[in-house]
Design an enzyme around this catalytic site. Structure first.
Site, PDB file in Angstrom:
ATOM      1  N   HIS A  17      17.104  21.941 -53.247  1.00  0.00           N
ATOM      2  CA  HIS A  17      15.808  21.985 -53.434  1.00  0.00           C
ATOM      3  C   HIS A  17      14.860  21.143 -52.435  1.00  0.00           C
ATOM      4  O   HIS A  17      14.009  21.311 -52.117  1.00  0.00           O
ATOM      5  CB  HIS A  17      15.394  21.274 -54.932  1.00  0.00           C
ATOM      6  N   SER A 128      21.148  24.289 -59.966  1.00  0.00           N
ATOM      7  CA  SER A 128      20.995  23.271 -60.908  1.00  0.00           C
ATOM      8  C   SER A 128      22.084  23.615 -61.944  1.00  0.00           C
ATOM      9  O   SER A 128      22.837  22.825 -62.794  1.00  0.00           O
ATOM     10  CB  SER A 128      19.755  23.028 -61.509  1.00  0.00           C
TER      11      SER A 128
END
Ligand code: PNS
Length: 177
Positions: A17, A128
Site C-alpha cells: 500500500h 493485509s
C-alpha cells in the site's frame, strides 16, 4: 489541483500500500487515502487506528487520510477527485477490479477514471489478509509492514489471543476453561 482517491480497507496498511500511495503522490497533487468502513466486519484495527497507521507510514503534505462509507464515487465527488488509484498484483486483481472500475466510470458518468498501478514485484504476494493470518499464527510479518505497523499488528494479535507478544501467556490464557 489534481486529486486522486486511493481506497481500501488497509487493515493494516502494508508495504505494498505504501508503495502505491507514494507512487500515486508523484502523479497527483494530492492523494486522499480513503478507508472504507464496513460496519458488518470487525477488523483487526478500528478505522481510526488504521488512519493513524497510514499517517505514520505515509507522511508528507500531499497525502491525506479519510474514512468513508457509501459509494466511492460519492466520496470522489465530495473530494473533487478525478481518479481512483488501485494497485494491481496480477490477473486475479484485474478480474476483481475491472467491473468495479467500469461501474465507477458509469456511476460517475465518466467523471472518475480508475488508474491501475502495477504492484512492485517485491510486494506482489503481500495482502493485509495474509499478513493478519501470518501474525495470528505467530509468523514474522516485519518484512511486509512498515516498522510501527508491524509492532502494532503483533501487539494487537497478541491482545486478541490473550497472550503477550513475546509468547508469554497472558492473564486470559489462564484458568478459565
Ligand atoms: O478490497 P478492499 O481493500 O477491502 O476494498 C475496500 C473498498 C473500500 C475499496 C471497497 O469496499 C469499495 O470500493 N467500497 C465502495 C463501495 C462502492 O462504491 N461500490 C459500488 C461501485 S463498485
Amino acid at each position: 489541483m489534481r486529486r486522486a482517491v486511493c481506497p481500501g480497507s488497509f487493515d493494516p496498511v502494508t508495504n505494498g500500500h505504501v508503495d502505491i500511495v507514494t507512487r500515486a503522490a508523484r502523479l497527483f497533487d494530492e492523494v486522499v487515502v480513503a478507508i472504507g468502513i464496513n460496519p458488518a466486519k470487525q477488523g483487526l484495527f478500528t478505522p481510526d487506528e488504521r488512519a493513524e497507521l497510514i499517517r505514520l507510514a505515509c507522511p508528507g503534505p500531499s497525502v491525506r487520510v479519510v474514512t468513508f462509507s457509501g459509494l466511492l464515487v460519492d466520496l470522489c465527488r465530495r473530494e473533487a477527485a478525478v481518479a481512483v488509484i488501485k494497485g494491481v498484483r496480477g490477473e486475479t486483481d484485474v478480474a476483481h477490479e475491472l467491473p468495479m472500475a467500469q461501474m465507477n466510470a458509469s456511476l460517475s458518468a465518466g467523471g472518475v477514471e480508475t488508474v491501475w498501478l502495477p504492484t512492485d514485484p517485491r510486494w506482489g504476494f503481500v495482502s493485509s489478509s495474509l499478513v493478519r493470518e501470518i501474525a495470528a499464527l505467530g509468523g514474522d510479518v516485519s518484512g511486509y509492514l512498515p516498522a510501527e505497523v508491524a509492532l502494532r499488528t503483533v501487539a494487537r494479535v497478541a491482545e486478541r489471543s490473550g497472550s503477550t507478544p513475546g509468547g508469554q501467556p497472558g492473564i486470559t490464557d489462564r484458568g478459565t476453561p
